[in-house]
Design a protein around this motif. Structure first.
Motif, PDB file in Angstrom:
ATOM      1  N   ALA A 106       0.848  -1.204   0.000  1.00  0.00           N
ATOM      2  CA  ALA A 106       0.000   0.000   0.000  1.00  0.00           C
ATOM      3  C   ALA A 106       0.881   1.250   0.000  1.00  0.00           C
ATOM      4  N   PHE A 107       1.946   1.240   0.774  1.00  0.00           N
ATOM      5  CA  PHE A 107       2.883   2.381   0.756  1.00  0.00           C
ATOM      6  C   PHE A 107       3.396   2.613  -0.665  1.00  0.00           C
ATOM      7  N   GLU A 108       3.728   1.525  -1.335  1.00  0.00           N
ATOM      8  CA  GLU A 108       4.273   1.631  -2.696  1.00  0.00           C
ATOM      9  C   GLU A 108       3.224   2.234  -3.634  1.00  0.00           C
ATOM     10  N   ARG A 109       2.013   1.695  -3.569  1.00  0.00           N
ATOM     11  CA  ARG A 109       0.930   2.157  -4.449  1.00  0.00           C
ATOM     12  C   ARG A 109       0.588   3.624  -4.193  1.00  0.00           C
ATOM     13  N   LEU A 110       0.725   4.050  -2.925  1.00  0.00           N
ATOM     14  CA  LEU A 110       0.337   5.414  -2.560  1.00  0.00           C
ATOM     15  C   LEU A 110       1.512   6.398  -2.607  1.00  0.00           C
ATOM     16  N   ASN A 111       2.623   5.973  -3.167  1.00  0.00           N
ATOM     17  CA  ASN A 111       3.815   6.838  -3.278  1.00  0.00           C
ATOM     18  C   ASN A 111       4.320   7.318  -1.930  1.00  0.00           C
ATOM     19  N   LEU A 112       4.298   6.439  -0.950  1.00  0.00           N
ATOM     20  CA  LEU A 112       4.770   6.828   0.380  1.00  0.00           C
ATOM     21  C   LEU A 112       6.154   6.247   0.692  1.00  0.00           C
ATOM     22  N   LEU A 113       6.730   5.523  -0.256  1.00  0.00           N
ATOM     23  CA  LEU A 113       8.066   4.956  -0.011  1.00  0.00           C
ATOM     24  C   LEU A 113       9.126   6.047  -0.170  1.00  0.00           C
ATOM     25  N   GLY A 114      10.337   5.745   0.269  1.00  0.00           N
ATOM     26  CA  GLY A 114      11.467   6.646   0.016  1.00  0.00           C
ATOM     27  C   GLY A 114      11.802   7.584   1.155  1.00  0.00           C
ATOM     28  N   ALA A 115      11.249   7.338   2.362  1.00  0.00           N
ATOM     29  CA  ALA A 115      11.583   8.214   3.491  1.00  0.00           C
ATOM     30  C   ALA A 115      13.077   8.153   3.783  1.00  0.00           C
ATOM     31  N   GLU A 116      13.629   9.325   4.175  1.00  0.00           N
ATOM     32  CA  GLU A 116      15.060   9.338   4.542  1.00  0.00           C
ATOM     33  C   GLU A 116      15.290   8.517   5.805  1.00  0.00           C
ATOM     34  N   GLU A 117      14.326   8.596   6.710  1.00  0.00           N
ATOM     35  CA  GLU A 117      14.443   7.822   7.965  1.00  0.00           C
ATOM     36  C   GLU A 117      13.120   7.105   8.170  1.00  0.00           C
ATOM     37  N   TRP A 118      13.176   5.795   8.230  1.00  0.00           N
ATOM     38  CA  TRP A 118      11.957   5.012   8.395  1.00  0.00           C
ATOM     39  C   TRP A 118      12.204   4.018   9.526  1.00  0.00           C
ATOM     40  N   THR A 119      11.533   4.285  10.650  1.00  0.00           N
ATOM     41  CA  THR A 119      11.758   3.477  11.858  1.00  0.00           C
ATOM     42  C   THR A 119      10.614   2.503  12.078  1.00  0.00           C
ATOM     43  N   VAL A 120      10.941   1.297  12.497  1.00  0.00           N
ATOM     44  CA  VAL A 120       9.930   0.345  12.965  1.00  0.00           C
ATOM     45  C   VAL A 120      10.347  -0.139  14.350  1.00  0.00           C
ATOM     46  N   GLU A 121       9.419  -0.021  15.301  1.00  0.00           N
ATOM     47  CA  GLU A 121       9.698  -0.537  16.647  1.00  0.00           C
ATOM     48  C   GLU A 121       9.531  -2.050  16.659  1.00  0.00           C
ATOM     49  N   CYS A 122      10.455  -2.710  17.335  1.00  0.00           N
ATOM     50  CA  CYS A 122      10.419  -4.171  17.399  1.00  0.00           C
ATOM     51  C   CYS A 122      10.572  -4.643  18.834  1.00  0.00           C
ATOM     52  N   ASN A 123       9.924  -5.750  19.125  1.00  0.00           N
ATOM     53  CA  ASN A 123      10.160  -6.429  20.392  1.00  0.00           C
ATOM     54  C   ASN A 123      11.164  -7.548  20.105  1.00  0.00           C
ATOM     55  N   PRO A 124      12.191  -7.707  20.928  1.00  0.00           N
ATOM     56  CA  PRO A 124      13.194  -8.749  20.640  1.00  0.00           C
ATOM     57  C   PRO A 124      12.577 -10.136  20.456  1.00  0.00           C
ATOM     58  N   ALA A 125      11.368 -10.334  21.014  1.00  0.00           N
ATOM     59  CA  ALA A 125      10.754 -11.666  20.913  1.00  0.00           C
ATOM     60  C   ALA A 125      10.040 -11.878  19.589  1.00  0.00           C
ATOM     61  N   THR A 126       9.802 -10.809  18.830  1.00  0.00           N
ATOM     62  CA  THR A 126       8.994 -10.981  17.611  1.00  0.00           C
ATOM     63  C   THR A 126       9.723 -10.537  16.338  1.00  0.00           C
ATOM     64  N   VAL A 127      11.055 -10.495  16.413  1.00  0.00           N
ATOM     65  CA  VAL A 127      11.834 -10.181  15.201  1.00  0.00           C
ATOM     66  C   VAL A 127      12.059 -11.503  14.452  1.00  0.00           C
ATOM     67  N   SER A 128      11.803 -11.533  13.151  1.00  0.00           N
ATOM     68  CA  SER A 128      12.133 -12.742  12.389  1.00  0.00           C
ATOM     69  C   SER A 128      12.930 -12.319  11.155  1.00  0.00           C
ATOM     70  N   GLU A 129      13.736 -13.228  10.664  1.00  0.00           N
ATOM     71  CA  GLU A 129      14.590 -12.909   9.516  1.00  0.00           C
ATOM     72  C   GLU A 129      13.744 -12.527   8.300  1.00  0.00           C
ATOM     73  N   GLU A 130      12.708 -13.309   8.084  1.00  0.00           N
ATOM     74  CA  GLU A 130      11.856 -13.087   6.909  1.00  0.00           C
ATOM     75  C   GLU A 130      11.234 -11.675   6.940  1.00  0.00           C
ATOM     76  N   LYS A 131      10.700 -11.294   8.114  1.00  0.00           N
ATOM     77  CA  LYS A 131      10.061  -9.975   8.213  1.00  0.00           C
ATOM     78  C   LYS A 131      11.101  -8.852   8.141  1.00  0.00           C
ATOM     79  N   ALA A 132      12.239  -9.066   8.805  1.00  0.00           N
ATOM     80  CA  ALA A 132      13.261  -8.015   8.811  1.00  0.00           C
ATOM     81  C   ALA A 132      13.771  -7.755   7.389  1.00  0.00           C
ATOM     82  N   ARG A 133      13.936  -8.820   6.599  1.00  0.00           N
ATOM     83  CA  ARG A 133      14.401  -8.642   5.201  1.00  0.00           C
ATOM     84  C   ARG A 133      13.354  -7.894   4.378  1.00  0.00           C
ATOM     85  N   LEU A 134      12.098  -8.242   4.619  1.00  0.00           N
ATOM     86  CA  LEU A 134      11.009  -7.576   3.894  1.00  0.00           C
ATOM     87  C   LEU A 134      11.025  -6.068   4.190  1.00  0.00           C
ATOM     88  N   LEU A 135      11.154  -5.714   5.481  1.00  0.00           N
ATOM     89  CA  LEU A 135      11.175  -4.296   5.858  1.00  0.00           C
ATOM     90  C   LEU A 135      12.335  -3.584   5.173  1.00  0.00           C
TER      91      LEU A 135
END
Ligand code: SF4
Length: 394
Positions: free
Chosen positions: A83-112
């Motif tokens: 949806a970000f891509e479709r709405l032209n919202l990608l490309g932020a200079e700084e894009w933060t995502v809060e994570c809990n150490p218990a719910t970080v996965s390789e697959e999701k982190a690569r996607l982000l």
């Protein structure tokens, strides 16, 4: 000045994810344990809300907070990012995502990372198992190291770690040990918060019932001073009451390179959209807050309505007072000229009495055209800021 802002210039976006696997005992943020269906419904509603605001925005900073954004599944994240891509919202200079150490996965982190997320903020709070249990956190210390290594391996080069001190029963030694271990990891940014007893939290109840005792004020002050000394010694500069960022070797003053640009926009009174349940926004001085109820939030959007719980438009002077208060949280304080450019008011004349009072208390100084809090003033930053906020009510 920014107060005559045109909506097209809104370049900050906050997205609230209102879910956590379990409620921490001290937490008063709006979040709840979800079902899979609730999260799917939230994602659909969030995308509708993004569609409503996207045309007014070109985000330079994006911040996904919560709650626990990392609790969303790979497929839910994929829908949001597409949806970000479709709405032209990608490309932020700084894009933060809060994570809990218990719910970080390789697959999701690569996607982000693939979609442009370039900053991770991880809630560590402590590396002591007994303290983590006391806080009701779902993670343990080994998850912190595992997730941190994984994020580095994937290529995240801007990581913030959150820590907490003055936790009931936490010794000075436990605090210093957590700090030392965090410093070995060399994150780019560290945020350290003193535990606050918010109403409607488990820890507040425990305090009321005498099950726990508040940390002694002197001990909390020593913990704070130890933290500032250690972080400074390790190359971090305090640029806000609770925030420290790494500096380049040749950067002797000012805001450190790795400071959080999204938060600086808040502290400078800039505009931002807030989407998601309970999220606040500020568009050119019109403040908004979304419904802090995920069910109501989704229902509104399903009917095609923005889920605003209230909006408020402050007078120019009230906004300037609020901006003065927020900006004083930063170590660089206010350049009087910058404050005038941003707000149209002269801080030193419009708030002459307050400025002189804070200087008299030793809480602030006015030098070379800059008004800032002193080290002593930073300890009383909320009380100092109130002087300006209280004027808003006039
Ligand atoms: S993980 Fe963060 S937002 Fe969720 S309950 Fe704990 S402190 Fe609150």
């Amino acid at each position: 000045m920014i107060y005559t802002i045109n909506q097209k210039t809104v370049d900050s976006l906050y997205v609230h994810v209102p879910f956590c696997a379990r409620k921490c005992d001290y937490c008063a943020f709006y979040s709840e344990p979800p079902t899979r269906d609730e999260m799917d419904r939230y994602v659909r509603a969030l995308i509708i809300e993004l569609e409503m605001v996207a045309s007014d925005m070109q985000p330079k900073t994006v911040f996904f907070g919560g709650g626990t954004p990392s609790i969303l599944s790979f497929s839910q994240w994929t829908q949001i990012l597409k949806a970000f891509e479709r709405l032209n919202l990608l490309g932020a200079e700084e894009w933060t995502v809060e994570c809990n150490p218990a719910t970080v996965s390789e697959e999701k982190a690569r996607l982000l990372a693939d979609y442009g997320v370039n900053r991770i903020s991880m809630g560590v709070q402590s590396l002591d198992e007994s303290i983590l249990a006391k806080l009701g956190r779902i993670h343990n210390r080994s998850m912190v190291f595992k997730s941190y290594d994984l994020l580095r391996r994937i290529g995240f080069s801007n990581i913030n770690l959150d820590l907490m001190f003055a936790i009931p029963g936490q010794s000075l030694e436990q605090w210093n040990r957590s700090l030392d271990e965090i410093l070995v990891l060399q994150p780019e940014h560290i945020a350290c918060y003193e535990l606050i007893y918010e109403e409607d939290t488990v820890i507040f109840e425990q305090l009321q019932q005498g099950v726990i005792e508040e940390t002694d004020e002197d001990l909390a002050a020593i913990m704070y001073e130890d933290m500032i000394r250690k972080l400074d010694h390790s190359g971090y500069r305090q640029y806000e009451i609770a925030n420290f960022a790494g500096v380049r070797r040749n950067q002797h003053q000012g805001i450190p390179e790795m400071a959080c640009g999204h938060n600086i926009n808040y502290w400078r009174g800039g505009s931002y959209y807030g989407v998601g349940p309970s999220a606040s926004g500020n568009i050119g001085g019109v403040r908004t807050r979304n419904s802090a109820n995920t069910e109501r939030y989704c229902l509104s959007l399903e009917k095609g309505e923005r889920p605003l719980e209230w909006t408020e438009e402050l007078s120019l002077r009230a906004r300037a007072g609020e901006t003065a208060a927020f900006g004083l949280r930063m170590s660089v304080g206010w350049s009087l000229d910058l404050f005038y450019q941003l707000t149209g008011f002269r801080l030193e004349t419009e708030w002459k009495t307050e400025v002189e009072e804070l200087i008299g208390l030793g809480w602030a100084e006015l030098e070379g055209g800059v008004f800032r809090l002193t080290m002593l003033g930073i300890r009383f930053a909320d009380a100092a800021a109130e002087r300006f906020i209280m004027l808003d009510a006039e």
